[in-house]
Design a protein around this motif. Structure first.
Motif, PDB file in Angstrom:
ATOM      1  N   HIS A   1     -11.082  34.161  -5.755  1.00  0.00           N
ATOM      2  CA  HIS A   1     -11.272  33.630  -4.402  1.00  0.00           C
ATOM      3  C   HIS A   1     -11.655  32.154  -4.524  1.00  0.00           C
TER       4      HIS A   1
ATOM      5  N   ASN B   1     -13.137  28.417  -2.559  1.00  0.00           N
ATOM      6  CA  ASN B   1     -13.870  27.763  -1.477  1.00  0.00           C
ATOM      7  C   ASN B   1     -14.681  28.771  -0.676  1.00  0.00           C
ATOM      8  N   SER B   2     -15.315  29.712  -1.390  1.00  0.00           N
ATOM      9  CA  SER B   2     -16.047  30.789  -0.735  1.00  0.00           C
ATOM     10  C   SER B   2     -17.531  30.708  -1.069  1.00  0.00           C
TER      11      SER B   2
ATOM     12  N   PRO C   1      -3.495  34.482  -0.237  1.00  0.00           N
ATOM     13  CA  PRO C   1      -3.934  33.106  -0.498  1.00  0.00           C
ATOM     14  C   PRO C   1      -5.293  33.014  -1.166  1.00  0.00           C
TER      15      PRO C   1
ATOM     16  N   GLY D   1      -8.086  32.443   0.209  1.00  0.00           N
ATOM     17  CA  GLY D   1      -8.854  31.386   0.857  1.00  0.00           C
ATOM     18  C   GLY D   1      -8.096  30.898   2.087  1.00  0.00           C
ATOM     19  N   THR D   2      -8.538  29.834   2.675  1.00  0.00           N
ATOM     20  CA  THR D   2      -7.899  29.295   3.872  1.00  0.00           C
ATOM     21  C   THR D   2      -6.593  28.589   3.524  1.00  0.00           C
ATOM     22  N   PRO D   3      -5.689  28.391   4.491  1.00  0.00           N
ATOM     23  CA  PRO D   3      -4.468  27.613   4.232  1.00  0.00           C
ATOM     24  C   PRO D   3      -4.760  26.215   3.697  1.00  0.00           C
ATOM     25  N   HIS D   4      -5.837  25.609   4.180  1.00  0.00           N
ATOM     26  CA  HIS D   4      -6.213  24.274   3.706  1.00  0.00           C
ATOM     27  C   HIS D   4      -6.578  24.318   2.224  1.00  0.00           C
ATOM     28  N   THR D   5      -7.305  25.368   1.834  1.00  0.00           N
ATOM     29  CA  THR D   5      -7.663  25.537   0.426  1.00  0.00           C
ATOM     30  C   THR D   5      -6.423  25.793  -0.421  1.00  0.00           C
TER      31      THR D   5
ATOM     32  N   LYS E   1      -3.485  24.654   0.053  1.00  0.00           N
ATOM     33  CA  LYS E   1      -2.813  23.372  -0.171  1.00  0.00           C
ATOM     34  C   LYS E   1      -3.495  22.583  -1.288  1.00  0.00           C
TER      35      LYS E   1
ATOM     36  N   GLY F   1     -14.650  35.928   9.992  1.00  0.00           N
ATOM     37  CA  GLY F   1     -14.461  34.642   9.336  1.00  0.00           C
ATOM     38  C   GLY F   1     -15.740  34.022   8.829  1.00  0.00           C
ATOM     39  N   GLU F   2     -16.785  34.852   8.667  1.00  0.00           N
ATOM     40  CA  GLU F   2     -18.076  34.368   8.178  1.00  0.00           C
ATOM     41  C   GLU F   2     -18.248  34.831   6.728  1.00  0.00           C
TER      42      GLU F   2
END
Length: 340
Positions: A45, A47-48, A110, A112-116, A118, A255-256
């Motif tokens: 995982h 950015n968690s 992914p 993580g988030t789509p931003h992560t 990328k 999302g927390e």
């Protein structure tokens, strides 16, 4: 006799650090090794705040050096982010150092988030293209692992080093039937994430078996199922401790991603009517109880999936809670008799 394995996500409980969580993973793997568990997987995982495991290959090398018998693997490497060739080399290196003990579990989520995502793939990467390329990536990965890249392929003649005789066991992981389709087409093993999706897994595994194509990896299909488990000496104690799992799953759905709260913090949380509904529904993803209750429910789960192995995500706030779960399970299923 049912075999038991563990997936540990290196959860970060409130009041603990990411470094603490990784040390707890090492300790849990050592305990599982002594108790007779079949395999121990770690997750990926990014950015968690609540999960510390971002690099399974690095963590696996430490776990392998500090255990003796248990199989170790990734649950799993998120292949769309990476080069199939580099993943093959990483796991061939692990196989060379610890022959016969390495599993390569791969997924397409992914993590993580789509931003992560990328940030992992490069800011110009097309995330949807990465998912579309997943089947081809799996084919390339297996070709590198088994030295079977087809003639005329763009990667013909390229071999993954180090060159070793053994091949890591390859598993495709998923919480839907699509991952089972990919696993059957590749001739890989399949692990269904019941702890993520408590519905439809049995059908996904049946479909995987019926459409399985033998390969250099497996002649016959091999499947397992993964579920949250918390076992304590009494049902009342297990239910009290399970409040931490209930809240953690609920907060992830919102999302927390703040990590595991204590049972006391969970008791003080203000739950809406929607929250209460989600808590009830999410119990389909868990097995909670005393040793007798947990043993019966796990046997029923294995029977419904027609598997001879169940993978456990040991839940709870304290590392001692997770350790006690796997100790009680080892006793309930007499894992000592499975040791080799």
């Amino acid at each position: 006799m049912l075999k038991l394995s563990i997936l540990d996500q290196s959860p970060v409980s409130s009041g603990f650090t990411h470094s603490d969580a990784l040390q707890q993973t090492i300790q849990l793997a050592q305990l599982a090794d002594r108790l007779g568990y079949t395999r121990f997987w770690v997750s990926e995982h990014h950015n968690s705040q609540g999960l510390a495991g971002s690099s399974p290959e690095v963590l696996l090398s430490t776990l392998a050096a500090r255990t003796n018998r248990i199989r170790l693997g990734s649950g799993g490497v998120l292949l769309p982010h990476y080069s199939s060739y580099k993943v093959a080399e990483n796991f061939r290196m692990l196989e060379a150092l610890y022959p016969g003990r390495i599993d390569l579990g791969i997924g397409r989520a992914p993590g993580g988030t789509p931003h992560t995502a990328k940030a992992l793939r490069g800011v110009s990467a097309d995330l949807f293209e990465g998912l579309e390329r997943f089947p081809a990536q799996v084919t390339d990965l297996l070709g590198f692992l088994t030295d079977s890249v087809e003639p005329g392929h763009v990667f013909e003649g390229i071999r993954a080093t180090p060159m070793v005789a053994g091949v890591p066991q390859v598993w495709l992981l998923g919480s839907t039937g699509q991952s089972g389709v990919y696993a059957s087409q590749a001739g890989a093993a399949f692990c269904f994430a019941h702890f993520i999706n408590g519905a439809g897994g049995q059908q996904a595994v049946r479909s995987y078996r019926s459409s399985f194509k033998p390969s250099a990896l497996n002649v016959v299909p091999q499947a397992t199922v993964c579920i949250y488990v918390l076992c304590a000496e009494t049902q009342a104690e297990a239910e009290e401790l399970a409040a931490s799992i209930d809240l953690r799953i609920l907060q992830m759905e919102k999302g927390e991603f703040t990590g595991v709260k204590s049972p006391e913090e969970a008791a003080e949380y203000v739950y809406s009517d929607w929250d209460q509904t989600r808590l009830r529904d999410n119990r389909s993803r868990m097995i909670i109880g005393d040793p007798g209750q947990v043993r019966e429910q796990m046997l029923n789960l294995a029977s419904s999936y027609q598997v001879d192995e169940v993978m456990v995500v040991a839940g709870g706030y304290l590392p001692e809670t997770r350790q006690r779960t796997i100790e009680l399970l080892a006793e309930a299923f007499d894992l000592a008799a499975l040791k080799v």
